[in-house]
Scaffold this active site. Structure first.
Site, PDB file in Angstrom:
ATOM      1  N   ARG A  15       0.840  -1.193   0.000  1.00 41.16           N
ATOM      2  CA  ARG A  15       0.000   0.000   0.000  1.00 41.16           C
ATOM      3  C   ARG A  15       0.879   1.248   0.000  1.00 41.16           C
ATOM      4  NH1 ARG A  15      -3.734  -1.433   5.100  1.00 41.16           N
ATOM      5  NH2 ARG A  15      -1.762  -2.427   5.703  1.00 41.16           N
ATOM      6  N   LYS A  75       1.343   2.074   7.224  1.00 42.47           N
ATOM      7  CA  LYS A  75       1.631   1.305   8.431  1.00 42.47           C
ATOM      8  C   LYS A  75       2.518   2.079   9.390  1.00 42.47           C
ATOM      9  CE  LYS A  75       0.439  -2.018   9.571  1.00 42.47           C
ATOM     10  NZ  LYS A  75      -0.776  -2.218  10.409  1.00 42.47           N
ATOM     11  N   TYR A  94      -1.219   4.899  10.452  1.00 41.95           N
ATOM     12  CA  TYR A  94      -1.625   3.999  11.534  1.00 41.95           C
ATOM     13  C   TYR A  94      -0.446   3.839  12.488  1.00 41.95           C
ATOM     14  CZ  TYR A  94      -5.751   2.570   8.869  1.00 41.95           C
ATOM     15  OH  TYR A  94      -6.949   2.558   8.189  1.00 41.95           O
ATOM     16  N   HIS A  96      -1.004   2.196  16.206  1.00 37.77           N
ATOM     17  CA  HIS A  96      -1.236   1.034  17.072  1.00 37.77           C
ATOM     18  C   HIS A  96      -0.183   0.959  18.177  1.00 37.77           C
ATOM     19  CE1 HIS A  96      -4.242  -0.275  14.198  1.00 37.77           C
ATOM     20  NE2 HIS A  96      -3.363  -0.261  13.222  1.00 37.77           N
ATOM     21  N   GLU A 118      -6.101   5.491  13.446  1.00 41.23           N
ATOM     22  CA  GLU A 118      -7.077   4.637  14.133  1.00 41.23           C
ATOM     23  C   GLU A 118      -7.805   5.294  15.296  1.00 41.23           C
ATOM     24  OE1 GLU A 118      -3.094   3.587  16.155  1.00 41.23           O
ATOM     25  OE2 GLU A 118      -3.806   4.071  14.131  1.00 41.23           O
ATOM     26  N   ASP A 270      -3.250  -6.170  15.479  1.00 45.05           N
ATOM     27  CA  ASP A 270      -2.565  -4.870  15.477  1.00 45.05           C
ATOM     28  C   ASP A 270      -2.581  -4.223  16.858  1.00 45.05           C
ATOM     29  OD1 ASP A 270      -1.462  -4.507  12.985  1.00 45.05           O
ATOM     30  OD2 ASP A 270      -3.293  -3.733  12.099  1.00 45.05           O
TER      31      ASP A 270
END
Length: 371
Positions: A15, A75, A94, A96, A118, A270
């Site tokens: 991605r 990510k 993101y 996490h 998120e 995640d």
């Protein structure tokens, strides 16, 4: 603003933070975009397409991090990327952080402004930047689970939908949110017997209205989870506590009671995973077996369908990227409290309560950092 898009380096991650259409929107608003060469190659966007959209191509990630005012990724930054971040540089991706104290510490040490997709919210209380990937992961979880049930992959050799005269597989979905709902939709579409377990009566009511007799809704208790998991062919973990570590709903003892060849897919990995036996895996080595039960715990499941995932993510993130670029992070967050909820780490301080609690660190209210 100068916006940088490095190539993703996580295992089998294709991605990209911005598609060419998003680049064009940003350049039309007077911003500059630099993209690392090859960043979009995995999903069919070669460098020429980015240049036509107005981007300038850069050879190395180090140059991107050195030059850009804002980094837009998909990510969480890997360790070498964390070390390239600069004070006051905006990181939008993101994160996490709750189960990842090492990343959190490195982000704090960098002095950057780390905004997590998120935990950005909307006026209805949803998570608009997490939802697209939850949709993808929920649907993929059934594909992955069905494949893992095949005998050659360690499964029990059960066809998810059965055939006339043979019962379908039992699929238990833990969590009735976006990921769980999409998992249920795919599983019912394939003809499986589906049970959704959630602790919200209101959500169970909504699912009952949506699916009717095609699913069974169960209120979440330790007993109900243990009962249904023990009889499941496929268990989908789709539990979310925004920003926090996922609760461990399935214990080691429960796993031991499952039939050999059963499959568990942990979408919550995640955030640390909702099965006690979960540990992160990759697309290269996606599964492992404990007590005869196949575990699929890939931490970037949507990365397996990167073109669909990238477009879905960009559709959601672009308005926020534009706001940050047009107004700067302080002004953008003053005008939009939902974007402010995405601020996880700012100049060394942890600014999201659930992350601070999970990491056992001092919490600094986000609004004090933009005053």
């Amino acid at each position: 603003m100068l916006i940088g898009v490095p190539k993703e380096i996580k295992n089998n991650e294709f991605r990209v933070g911005l598609v060419p259409g998003s680049v064009r929107e940003l350049t039309a608003n007077g911003h500059q975009v630099i993209v690392q060469r090859g960043a979009g190659a995995g999903i069919g966007f070669d460098d020429v397409v980015y240049e036509q959209a107005g981007a300038r191509m850069i050879e190395s990630a180090a140059e991107i991090y050195q030059m850009a005012d804002m980094i837009v990724k998909v990510k969480e930054p890997q360790l070498q990327e964390c070390k390239m971040l600069r004070p006051d540089q905006i990181l939008f991706t993101y994160l996490h952080l709750a189960p990842d104290p090492v990343q959190a510490r490195l982000l704090q040490e960098s002095g950057c402004i780390a905004i997590a997709y998120e935990t950005v919210t909307n006026r209805m209380g949803g998570l608009p930047l997490l939802a697209p990937m939850s949709e993808v992961a929920g649907r993929m979880s059934i594909q992955a689970g069905a494949t893992c049930l095949e005998i050659t992959n360690g499964g029990s050799g059960i066809l998810l939908g059965g055939v006339p005269g043979v019962a379908p597989a039992k699929v238990v979905v833990l969590g009735g949110g976006v990921a769980g709902t999409n998992a249920a939709r795919m599983a019912t579409g394939m003809g499986a017997h589906v049970v959704v377990i959630d602790r919200s009566i209101e959500r169970l009511y909504q699912l009952d209205l949506q699916f009717g007799s095609r699913i069974t809704t169960i209120y979440s208790t330790a007993h109900s989870i243990e009962h249904h998991v023990a009889r499941a062919d496929l268990v989908i973990g789709a539990v979310l506590v925004p920003g926090s570590s996922a609760p461990r709903l399935v214990t080691k003892e429960m796993v031991k009671k499952m039939r050999h060849g059963s499959v568990m897919v942990d979408i919550s990995i995640d955030q640390g995973g909702c099965f006690e036996t979960s540990r992160p895996t990759t697309h290269q080595n996606p599964t492992y077996i404990i007590d005869g039960v196949v575990h699929y715990c890939v931490t970037n499941m949507p990365g397996a369908v990167p073109r669909t995932s990238t477009f879905a993510l960009n559709n959601a993130t672009l308005p926020f990227v534009l706001a940050l670029a047009n107004q700067g992070y302080k002004m953008a967050m003053r005008f939009d409290p939902h974007l402010l909820n995405g601020l996880n780490i700012c100049k060394g301080r942890v600014t999201y309560q659930a992350v601070a609690t999970a990491l056992n660190q001092e919490y600094t209210p986000a609004d004090t950092m933009i005053a």
